[in-house]
Every structure is written in C-alpha cells, then in structure tokens.
Motif scaffolding. Sequence first.
Motif, mmCIF file in Angstrom:
data_model
loop_
_atom_site.group_PDB
_atom_site.id
_atom_site.type_symbol
_atom_site.label_atom_id
_atom_site.label_comp_id
_atom_site.label_asym_id
_atom_site.label_seq_id
_atom_site.Cartn_x
_atom_site.Cartn_y
_atom_site.Cartn_z
ATOM 1 N N UNK A 1 0.881 -1.161 0.000
ATOM 2 C CA UNK A 1 0.000 0.000 0.000
ATOM 3 C C UNK A 1 0.921 1.214 0.000
ATOM 4 N N UNK A 2 0.887 1.968 -1.090
ATOM 5 C CA UNK A 2 1.813 3.079 -1.262
ATOM 6 C C UNK A 2 1.416 4.291 -0.423
ATOM 7 N N UNK A 3 2.317 5.246 -0.396
ATOM 8 C CA UNK A 3 2.191 6.465 0.401
ATOM 9 C C UNK A 3 0.831 7.139 0.172
ATOM 10 N N UNK A 4 0.207 7.552 1.267
ATOM 11 C CA UNK A 4 -1.038 8.337 1.258
ATOM 12 C C UNK A 4 -2.251 7.592 0.710
ATOM 13 N N UNK A 5 -2.151 6.270 0.530
ATOM 14 C CA UNK A 5 -3.298 5.498 0.036
ATOM 15 C C UNK A 5 -4.215 5.104 1.183
ATOM 16 N N UNK A 6 -5.462 4.790 0.826
ATOM 17 C CA UNK A 6 -6.463 4.370 1.805
ATOM 18 C C UNK A 6 -7.079 3.050 1.355
ATOM 19 N N UNK A 7 -7.158 2.104 2.284
ATOM 20 C CA UNK A 7 -7.872 0.843 2.065
ATOM 21 C C UNK A 7 -9.095 0.886 2.972
ATOM 22 N N UNK A 8 -10.283 0.844 2.375
ATOM 23 C CA UNK A 8 -11.513 1.055 3.117
ATOM 24 C C UNK A 8 -11.912 -0.105 4.011
ATOM 25 N N UNK A 9 -12.946 0.121 4.782
ATOM 26 C CA UNK A 9 -13.433 -0.858 5.752
ATOM 27 C C UNK A 9 -13.813 -2.174 5.071
ATOM 28 N N UNK A 10 -13.346 -3.277 5.664
ATOM 29 C CA UNK A 10 -13.649 -4.642 5.203
ATOM 30 C C UNK A 10 -13.165 -4.930 3.778
ATOM 31 N N UNK A 11 -12.281 -4.111 3.254
ATOM 32 C CA UNK A 11 -11.673 -4.406 1.958
ATOM 33 C C UNK A 11 -10.584 -5.458 2.138
ATOM 34 N N UNK A 12 -10.257 -6.145 1.034
ATOM 35 C CA UNK A 12 -9.210 -7.165 1.031
ATOM 36 C C UNK A 12 -8.234 -6.844 -0.097
ATOM 37 N N UNK A 13 -6.945 -6.827 0.233
ATOM 38 C CA UNK A 13 -5.895 -6.617 -0.767
ATOM 39 C C UNK A 13 -4.997 -7.855 -0.742
ATOM 40 N N UNK A 14 -4.939 -8.552 -1.866
ATOM 41 C CA UNK A 14 -4.314 -9.879 -1.913
ATOM 42 C C UNK A 14 -2.840 -9.825 -2.346
ATOM 43 N N UNK A 15 -2.274 -11.021 -2.475
ATOM 44 C CA UNK A 15 -0.846 -11.229 -2.664
ATOM 45 C C UNK A 15 -0.300 -10.500 -3.889
ATOM 46 N N UNK A 16 0.805 -9.774 -3.661
ATOM 47 C CA UNK A 16 1.544 -9.073 -4.703
ATOM 48 C C UNK A 16 0.714 -7.997 -5.407
ATOM 49 N N UNK A 17 -0.436 -7.651 -4.857
ATOM 50 C CA UNK A 17 -1.178 -6.497 -5.353
ATOM 51 C C UNK A 17 -0.489 -5.228 -4.850
ATOM 52 N N UNK A 18 -0.743 -4.125 -5.547
ATOM 53 C CA UNK A 18 -0.166 -2.843 -5.150
ATOM 54 C C UNK A 18 -1.228 -1.757 -5.271
ATOM 55 N N UNK A 19 -1.451 -1.059 -4.164
ATOM 56 C CA UNK A 19 -2.359 0.080 -4.145
ATOM 57 C C UNK A 19 -1.501 1.324 -4.323
ATOM 58 N N UNK A 20 -1.704 2.042 -5.439
ATOM 59 C CA UNK A 20 -0.842 3.155 -5.794
ATOM 60 C C UNK A 20 -0.945 4.337 -4.853
ATOM 61 N N UNK A 21 0.010 5.234 -4.978
ATOM 62 C CA UNK A 21 0.084 6.413 -4.124
ATOM 63 C C UNK A 21 -1.204 7.226 -4.198
ATOM 64 N N UNK A 22 -1.724 7.575 -3.024
ATOM 65 C CA UNK A 22 -2.925 8.415 -2.884
ATOM 66 C C UNK A 22 -4.156 7.808 -3.549
ATOM 67 N N UNK A 23 -4.167 6.493 -3.753
ATOM 68 C CA UNK A 23 -5.353 5.808 -4.269
ATOM 69 C C UNK A 23 -6.287 5.461 -3.114
ATOM 70 N N UNK A 24 -7.540 5.164 -3.447
ATOM 71 C CA UNK A 24 -8.516 4.725 -2.455
ATOM 72 C C UNK A 24 -9.157 3.431 -2.921
ATOM 73 N N UNK A 25 -9.100 2.420 -2.051
ATOM 74 C CA UNK A 25 -9.824 1.164 -2.255
ATOM 75 C C UNK A 25 -11.102 1.275 -1.434
ATOM 76 N N UNK A 26 -12.251 1.227 -2.099
ATOM 77 C CA UNK A 26 -13.523 1.448 -1.418
ATOM 78 C C UNK A 26 -13.808 0.356 -0.391
#
Length: 200
Positions: free
Chosen positions: A91-116
């Motif tokens: 999970x990159x700088x300034x990113x948000x992973x929302x409530x009850x979200x799941x981020x799996x193996x070798x995935x990447x959440x980019x800078x300042x992105x939001x996962x709902x």
Amino acid sequence: MPCYSLEGVTPVVHPSAYVHPTAVLIGDVIVGPDCYIGPCASLRGDFGRIVLHRGVNVQDTCVIHGFPNQDTLVEENGHIGHGAVLHSCTVRRDALVGMNAVVMDEAEVGEAAIVAACAFVPAGKKVAPRTLVVGSPARKLRDLTDEEVAWKLEGTRTYQELARRCMASMVEVAPLTEIDADRPRLQGSVVQSLIATKRG
C-alpha cells in the motif's frame, strides 16, 4: 500489548507509535513512528515481514499477514480501515484501504489511491495512483480530485492525533454505573476540522 517473539525475531514498535493493548504483534513486524494500531488488530509476521512506515493507521480488527519471503508494506500515511485484510501486498504512500476491503498477494495500491469499503483487490493487481477502485474484483471507478486526496490526508491526520491522545491519556478503568453530571464529549481539533470539511 500482546507481543510475541518467534524464533528469536521480535516485533519493533517505535516509541511514538500507539498500539492498543488488545492488538497482537507476532514475529517480524516493524511499526514506525506516529503509527496507530487499533483494538483487536492482528499483525502476524510469522512467515513474511510486515512493515508500517511513519504515520500509518491500522484500525480495529484488521488482519495483516503474508507468505514466506514476501513483505507486506504500508508506506507513509497509509490508512487501513476497520476490518480490512492485507496479505503480501503493498500500500503506497497516502493510500487508503476502506473498511472490510481485502488486498491480496503481490497487489499494489498506488500512491494516494482509495480502495472502497468491501472491495476485493485480486492477487497481482496494480491500482493506479490517485484512483478510486470499487467492487469485487476491484475496478477503477474514476480518478480522485485534489479535494478528495486532501480529505483523505486530513482523515489520516486524525489518527496520528489519536495516537498521541491515546499515548497521553488512555488508561484501563472500571465503567461508571450511571452517567456523570456534565459529561464531556471527546473532540479533537483535527476531527472537528474533518467533520466541518465533509459538511461543507
């Protein structure tokens, strides 16, 4: 806090970080400065390393774990909402992973992105910087505005302030049996600013 060394590898928690007494840290876990780890969070570094950079918050009941020889990394000001699961991801700088979200193996959440909230980011998926992804599997809904990125950062600052408040004043007590007279409300200055921003 329940903190366990495993095969001689002991979690590291910076003195300015707050870890709630019911959170559990096991093995190869590194918690950086100004982090907040909420109640009942589980950071289980018994296979891969878990690294939280400065100012990260990991909220109530989150689970962070990973495969052997893979790091799970949350960069500076990462914001991990209640009940989220991170597994061998970044999970990159300034990113948000929302409530009850799941981020799996070798995935990447980019800078300042939001996962709902409740989104599922599949293994290996790259979430582009400054985008909002939703659904299962997660798909890009749209780019984020400057105002939304600023709003997210303000929310993260509320948790950095909360870490300081908890370090300064949280103590275990017996509950009162009735409401005390002139009961105060808890109001942090950053929290009030965030509420005002959302209402405006």
